[in-house]
Design an enzyme around this catalytic site. Sequence first.
Site, PDB file in Angstrom:
ATOM      1  N   SER A 719       0.811  -1.230   0.000  1.00  0.00           N
ATOM      2  CA  SER A 719       0.000   0.000   0.000  1.00  0.00           C
ATOM      3  C   SER A 719       0.846   1.282   0.000  1.00  0.00           C
ATOM      4  O   SER A 719       0.297   2.374  -0.159  1.00  0.00           O
ATOM      5  CB  SER A 719      -0.949   0.014   1.198  1.00  0.00           C
ATOM      6  OG  SER A 719      -0.216   0.027   2.409  1.00  0.00           O
ATOM      7  N   LYS A 762      -6.147   3.579   9.009  1.00  0.00           N
ATOM      8  CA  LYS A 762      -5.249   4.528   8.344  1.00  0.00           C
ATOM      9  C   LYS A 762      -5.781   5.956   8.434  1.00  0.00           C
ATOM     10  O   LYS A 762      -5.013   6.903   8.670  1.00  0.00           O
ATOM     11  CB  LYS A 762      -5.070   4.115   6.877  1.00  0.00           C
ATOM     12  CG  LYS A 762      -4.289   2.816   6.706  1.00  0.00           C
ATOM     13  CD  LYS A 762      -4.178   2.420   5.242  1.00  0.00           C
ATOM     14  CE  LYS A 762      -3.376   1.128   5.093  1.00  0.00           C
ATOM     15  NZ  LYS A 762      -3.255   0.703   3.687  1.00  0.00           N
TER      16      LYS A 762
END
Length: 814
Positions: A719, A762
């Site tokens: 990611s 996140k």
Amino acid sequence: MTNTNKNPSFSHNNWLFEAIDDDSVNIEEFLNGENDLFHEDHRKFELPNVIGILPIRNAVSYPGTVAPLAIGRKASKALLANIKPNKSIIGLVTQRNSETEAPNFKDIYSIGTAASVLKIIKMPQGSIHVIVHSLARFKIIKPVAKKPYLKAKVQLLKEKVRMTKKLQALIVNVRQAANRVITLSPSVPEEASFLLENIEDPSSLADFLAANLSLPIAEKQKLLEELDATKRLEKISLALANQLEVLELSHKIQGRVRDSVDKSQREYFLQEQLKAIQSELGKGDLQTEELKQIHKNIKKAKMPKKVEAEALRELDRLSKIPSVSPEYSVIRTYLDWVCELPWAVQTKEQLDIIKAERILNHDHYNLKKVKKRILEFLAVRKLNPTGKSPILCFIGPPGVGKTSLGKSIARAMGRKFIRISLGGIRDEADIRGHRRTYIGALPGRILQELRKCGSKNPVFMLDELDKIGADFRGDPASALLEVLDPEQNFSFTDHYLDQPFNLSSVMFIGTANYTEPIPPALHDRMEIIELPGYTENEKLNIAKKYLVPRQLDEHGLTKNKLTIKDSALLAIIQSYTREAGVRNLERNIAAICRAVATDIAKAKKRRATIDKKDLAKILGPAQFESELALRTGIPGVATALAYTPVGGELLFIESASMPGKGQLQLTGQIGDVMKESAQAAFSVVKSNAKKLNIDDDKFKNLDYHIHVPAGAIPKDGPSAGIAMFTSIVSLLLNKPIRPDVAMTGEITLRGLVLPIGGLKEKILAAKQAGIKTVILPDRNKKDIPEIPAEAKKGMKFKFVKNTTQALKIVLNTD
């Protein structure tokens, strides 16, 4: 003169002298102290010129021996009548013919042994027992009298002892042979070896062995007449060798005979003896009662017919095995386990959905999605109790309440709760148990916990499914497949039990931090329910509602004695913890409670109110602070968002260039997937250099280095690809990336941005760090409605499909 010596102490193979059955006589006294059996001074005495002679038969007396004699002859009694114990010396001489009742000088040998009379005991029957201590050899020089007993003039014989290497070797050889004879003779006590080792004088050693050797009387007399110790030991060595050969052969024959005895006959004989002994001791009835009780327990357990038949068969085997047999305890333990398992015992289920909802809301804050799924699960169970419900698995960071959710479910359903941790187990036997052939075998953890619980329908939590290991002992995860499959677990077979046990009534719940380490086959059998991390506001409410009251109670405090303000709790959340759950938050609250409890115990305070300014004194300086201002604002630095087992966090991707040949170096303890993402990002930049207005010479003359700080912490995952791409482009264009922007997304060589997981964690990490704009993959747009409103407040989300769109956002001010 007569003498009857029925049990001479120095007869064949009698290594310890036989004591007379009288409390006043103990020959063992002469084996210790002043009258030691082989004292070196036993020959130092004065021998009269004329002494009385006591003929003995079937034995030869050797110097240094102590022996009891049974006196029956008239002449021998007359001799003893004229002597005083411990003050008189007599001569012990062996008869040539043991049948002679009234021996004369011609009927006895000319060499005998001078002996001291230690004790004279007159028996009620008229016989006399005497204990003599033989001292030294003598020779009859001249007969003096024949009546009333033999009397002769004698001369003391001096023994010849000259220590040579040959004599030393003989001593060693003789001792070894004698010890071997003692070992092979079961009737010889251990003291014989001790005596043998403590005789140092060669002549005494020879006399001791000669007295105990199985030899004809004539041969023994020759050994007595031999004055040279070396020659005497040579003859004794030869005699020991012959006797040792006979004993070894006899021992070998006995072993063969013993092995040839039929085993079943021996067992039958021993069993019959054991029954007789138990009957005499009154224990036979006890074993019968024990077997009857086991039979009752088998019937009481209400186990399936096949299992009951097997248990009764084992009980029948048990009744035929003696209780001292190791097999007895093995079968008995097995039957105990079979009888104690909850074959037909279960708690009454309470499927009140409204009550269950109330319990879940009371025990846990928020988690609306999770609670909704649990209530749906319980509703289906209520409408179809016999249906095969799915296995739930809670996935989430540590400290978000996975285990406590399982306890709440058990309380809502009125079931018992069991929890086992699977973290680190590597042996399949931990799940399925060991087979009974192993020593100390036991069932696996599943049946062990069901036995402790005493119910066949508990809520069974399998904790840490993602931390199961595997090695040569088997794969525990594979053993769980049968346990967690509703199509199979109605007949779960434990290796120890070796009989099917129905687990279909058990409600299994799994927990894990990650889904990736869970084997696909096991993952497929469970329904995954994700428990994301908490927002700051959620943590504050959890602390106020659950954590603070619990810690006050554990530390003996009350609300009147300690008050922790909301500002202090928020400061702890922001500056002293960095987690998705609330474990560290509770630890810090506990530290505050301990500090206040100490002050109250010392009578320094009666009550305390903790504000934000008091935290530094109790908890120390803040542990976490924003690094945004230090790490951004310069070309080549990009902010990425990462997901870890403890929640989301920021990663700073740093790029640098130096003279070289266009090579790429990666550091920061990053995993293989992350390295491949960096190489892909570098390739995308090189392939699109013209579009990005980057000079090709920069790839020919410069080397590039990508570093992910916090190098001691392992990092992996795809990611961070978009952040690595923007970091390299920012460096090459010498343009800084906006400091208020963070990004996440996997990239392809075509420049596409792919979706990612852990979105809530996140976004929470970005918000806590002061990030205002987050770049997300366009395909994650569908996940935004599930993000709490609190986490989205004040945040901008930019969705991109490719790297070009991301560059426009991070390198421009719009």
